[in-house]
Write a protein that holds these residues in place. Structure first.
Motif, PDB file in Angstrom:
ATOM      1  N   LEU A  58      42.086  53.058  53.805  1.00  0.00           N
ATOM      2  CA  LEU A  58      43.451  53.566  53.638  1.00  0.00           C
ATOM      3  C   LEU A  58      44.456  52.416  53.647  1.00  0.00           C
ATOM      4  N   LEU A  59      45.216  52.288  52.582  1.00  0.00           N
ATOM      5  CA  LEU A  59      46.283  51.287  52.468  1.00  0.00           C
ATOM      6  C   LEU A  59      45.821  49.911  52.976  1.00  0.00           C
ATOM      7  N   PRO A  60      44.789  49.337  52.354  1.00  0.00           N
ATOM      8  CA  PRO A  60      44.194  48.122  52.922  1.00  0.00           C
ATOM      9  C   PRO A  60      44.851  46.815  52.495  1.00  0.00           C
ATOM     10  N   TYR A  61      45.866  46.841  51.620  1.00  0.00           N
ATOM     11  CA  TYR A  61      46.299  45.598  50.986  1.00  0.00           C
ATOM     12  C   TYR A  61      46.785  44.548  51.987  1.00  0.00           C
ATOM     13  N   ARG A  62      47.638  44.926  52.937  1.00  0.00           N
ATOM     14  CA  ARG A  62      48.196  43.928  53.844  1.00  0.00           C
ATOM     15  C   ARG A  62      47.104  43.215  54.630  1.00  0.00           C
ATOM     16  N   ARG A  63      46.118  43.970  55.068  1.00  0.00           N
ATOM     17  CA  ARG A  63      45.022  43.354  55.835  1.00  0.00           C
ATOM     18  C   ARG A  63      44.133  42.508  54.916  1.00  0.00           C
ATOM     19  N   VAL A  64      43.866  42.987  53.708  1.00  0.00           N
ATOM     20  CA  VAL A  64      43.094  42.197  52.747  1.00  0.00           C
ATOM     21  C   VAL A  64      43.806  40.870  52.466  1.00  0.00           C
ATOM     22  N   LYS A  65      45.128  40.942  52.267  1.00  0.00           N
ATOM     23  CA  LYS A  65      45.919  39.739  52.017  1.00  0.00           C
ATOM     24  C   LYS A  65      45.816  38.758  53.183  1.00  0.00           C
ATOM     25  N   ALA A  66      45.952  39.259  54.395  1.00  0.00           N
ATOM     26  CA  ALA A  66      45.908  38.393  55.577  1.00  0.00           C
ATOM     27  C   ALA A  66      44.536  37.739  55.729  1.00  0.00           C
ATOM     28  N   ILE A  67      43.472  38.519  55.525  1.00  0.00           N
ATOM     29  CA  ILE A  67      42.121  37.977  55.698  1.00  0.00           C
ATOM     30  C   ILE A  67      41.813  36.928  54.631  1.00  0.00           C
ATOM     31  N   PRO A  73      39.114  31.380  50.259  1.00  0.00           N
ATOM     32  CA  PRO A  73      37.801  31.279  49.599  1.00  0.00           C
ATOM     33  C   PRO A  73      37.851  30.388  48.362  1.00  0.00           C
ATOM     34  N   ASP A  74      36.727  29.709  48.096  1.00  0.00           N
ATOM     35  CA  ASP A  74      36.592  28.964  46.845  1.00  0.00           C
ATOM     36  C   ASP A  74      36.403  29.921  45.670  1.00  0.00           C
ATOM     37  N   ALA A  75      35.780  31.068  45.930  1.00  0.00           N
ATOM     38  CA  ALA A  75      35.526  32.039  44.871  1.00  0.00           C
ATOM     39  C   ALA A  75      35.663  33.448  45.435  1.00  0.00           C
ATOM     40  N   ILE A  76      36.152  34.354  44.593  1.00  0.00           N
ATOM     41  CA  ILE A  76      36.355  35.759  44.974  1.00  0.00           C
ATOM     42  C   ILE A  76      35.534  36.636  44.047  1.00  0.00           C
ATOM     43  N   HIS A  77      34.739  37.519  44.648  1.00  0.00           N
ATOM     44  CA  HIS A  77      33.971  38.490  43.862  1.00  0.00           C
ATOM     45  C   HIS A  77      34.309  39.892  44.344  1.00  0.00           C
ATOM     46  N   ILE A  78      34.712  40.749  43.412  1.00  0.00           N
ATOM     47  CA  ILE A  78      35.073  42.139  43.721  1.00  0.00           C
ATOM     48  C   ILE A  78      33.941  43.034  43.225  1.00  0.00           C
ATOM     49  N   ALA A  79      33.260  43.687  44.157  1.00  0.00           N
ATOM     50  CA  ALA A  79      32.024  44.387  43.826  1.00  0.00           C
ATOM     51  C   ALA A  79      32.221  45.829  43.377  1.00  0.00           C
ATOM     52  N   THR A  80      33.328  46.456  43.786  1.00  0.00           N
ATOM     53  CA  THR A  80      33.480  47.890  43.537  1.00  0.00           C
ATOM     54  C   THR A  80      34.896  48.228  43.091  1.00  0.00           C
ATOM     55  N   GLU A  81      35.007  49.366  42.425  1.00  0.00           N
ATOM     56  CA  GLU A  81      36.301  49.810  41.897  1.00  0.00           C
ATOM     57  C   GLU A  81      36.960  50.826  42.829  1.00  0.00           C
ATOM     58  N   GLY A  82      36.914  50.551  44.154  1.00  0.00           N
ATOM     59  CA  GLY A  82      37.511  51.430  45.134  1.00  0.00           C
ATOM     60  C   GLY A  82      38.770  50.832  45.729  1.00  0.00           C
ATOM     61  N   PRO A  83      39.288  51.419  46.824  1.00  0.00           N
ATOM     62  CA  PRO A  83      40.533  50.920  47.428  1.00  0.00           C
ATOM     63  C   PRO A  83      40.496  49.441  47.796  1.00  0.00           C
ATOM     64  N   LEU A  84      39.391  48.974  48.362  1.00  0.00           N
ATOM     65  CA  LEU A  84      39.304  47.555  48.697  1.00  0.00           C
ATOM     66  C   LEU A  84      39.216  46.702  47.434  1.00  0.00           C
ATOM     67  N   GLY A  85      38.487  47.181  46.444  1.00  0.00           N
ATOM     68  CA  GLY A  85      38.413  46.462  45.180  1.00  0.00           C
ATOM     69  C   GLY A  85      39.775  46.326  44.525  1.00  0.00           C
ATOM     70  N   PHE A  86      40.556  47.394  44.531  1.00  0.00           N
ATOM     71  CA  PHE A  86      41.903  47.347  43.965  1.00  0.00           C
ATOM     72  C   PHE A  86      42.795  46.386  44.750  1.00  0.00           C
TER      73      PHE A  86
END
Length: 350
Positions: A58-67, A73-86
């Motif tokens: 739920l509304l994960p962007y601020r925490r994703v941004k902080a982490i 990271p040297d590289a970012i991989h987005i595995a899924t098309e869900g809330p965390l992926g977005f």
């Protein structure tokens, strides 16, 4: 490298996406890479409608941004098309960072199976999600061709493996002469797996199904002659594979089907439809029967040699597929220096 993997699918979920990511992370760390996994247990979540075992952040962007900002990271991989992926996609785009994605699941076809709305209406959103990725990792050549025909770009191969130490460590059991054969399915018990095609067959012997899912109770009530085991551990699953005679894979929507490799590693010939996924994974396998008539496929597979199944599975390793994953990444920084460089030059030198 420092690699961030962002996924809406993670343990305790049991599915091919989670298995693939867990094995990839294990291999990456064994090779000395530092891996950060952003997954739902670190966030406030709600149950996915129809799939309570899947948690949506739920509304994960601020925490994703902080982490991500803290990890650099040297590289970012987005595995899924869900809330965390977005959220991960938004962070990367706002900061001008390269990222890769993966097309693990045919969500448009899954949604069609559950809603009746044609899959074509869902593809524009999927195409948009992946359009900004430097590379979209896809498990088979057939699915790459399908996605290219639908307007997807930057598609690259990322295959799958099997842990032979778990599923190929013991030889298949010698079956008693005259004993009824066992036809086995392993996977999510859900409408998109097309299980009624299997359950409705008039087969000699028993039908076993291993896995959990939203259709379990309904199908167990409607098909009392089939045996539903629910979820099992890897060790328990390996034992069940060894007790069966044929692995039946009725799905027409899977992009790969990790269970195909697990079954073959355990010495099980496979019966499946000749569709993307099985056609790629089982190409050249002498222990596979791909037929438009699933009953014919099952009966044919019953006569095939288990040794050919094991030999085919041995061609797939997680170390090899992790190498593919690394080559597909588009890093933003030189490893260990945090010195910004172009993704293309890093990709070329990697």
């Amino acid at each position: 490298m420092k690699i961030a993997i962002i996924t809406d699918a993670w343990s305790p979920q049991i599915n091919g996406v989670v298995k693939t990511l867990e094995q990839t992370v294990r291999c990456l760390r064994a090779e000395g890479h530092e891996v950060l996994v952003l997954e739902p247990t670190e966030f406030s979540t709600m149950a996915c409608p129809g799939y309570p075992e899947i948690r949506l952040s739920l509304l994960p962007y601020r925490r994703v941004k902080a982490i991500l900002s803290g990890f650099s990271p040297d590289a970012i991989h987005i595995a899924t098309e869900g809330p965390l992926g977005f959220a991960g996609r938004r962070y990367a785009l706002k900061n001008g960072l390269n990222f890769t994605t993966a097309y693990h699941t045919k969500f448009p076809e899954y949604l069609e199976a559950r809603t009746g709305i044609p899959a074509k209406h869902f593809y524009p959103a999927m195409r948009w999600f992946h359009s900004s990725a430097k590379a979209v990792m896809v498990s088979t050549d057939s699915v790459i061709s399908e996605l290219q025909a639908k307007g997807f770009g930057n598609l690259v191969k990322w295959s799958r493996g099997v842990d032979m130490s778990v599923f190929g460590s013991d030889p298949p059991r010698n079956k008693k002469e005259g004993a009824d054969p066992v036809f086995l399915f392993v996977g999510r018990i859900a409408v998109e797996k097309n299980l009624e095609d299997f359950l409705g067959l008039r087969l000699p012997g028993e039908k076993w199904l291993v896995g959990d899912g939203p259709a379990l109770e309904n199908l167990a009530d409607r098909y009392p002659d089939a045996i539903f085991f629910g979820s099992k551990t890897h060790a328990e699953l390996a034992e069940i594979y060894r007790m069966a005679d044929v692995f039946v894979f009725p799905s027409k929507t899977d992009t790969f089907g990790l269970v195909l490799l697990e079954a073959m590693a355990s010495g099980l010939p496979v019966a499946a439809y000749p569709v993307a996924g099985p056609m790629d994974v089982l190409a050249g396998c002498e222990a596979a029967a791909l037929r438009n008539d699933l009953l014919e496929a099952c009966l044919t597979a019953l006569e095939l040699n288990p040794k050919h199944a094991i030999a085919h599975a041995q061609q797939f390793s997680w170390q090899h597929t992790t190498g593919q994953f690394l080559r597909n990444l588009h890093p933003n920084y030189a490893p260990s220096t945090n010195r910004a460089i172009t993704g293309n030059s890093m990709h070329a030198s990697h």
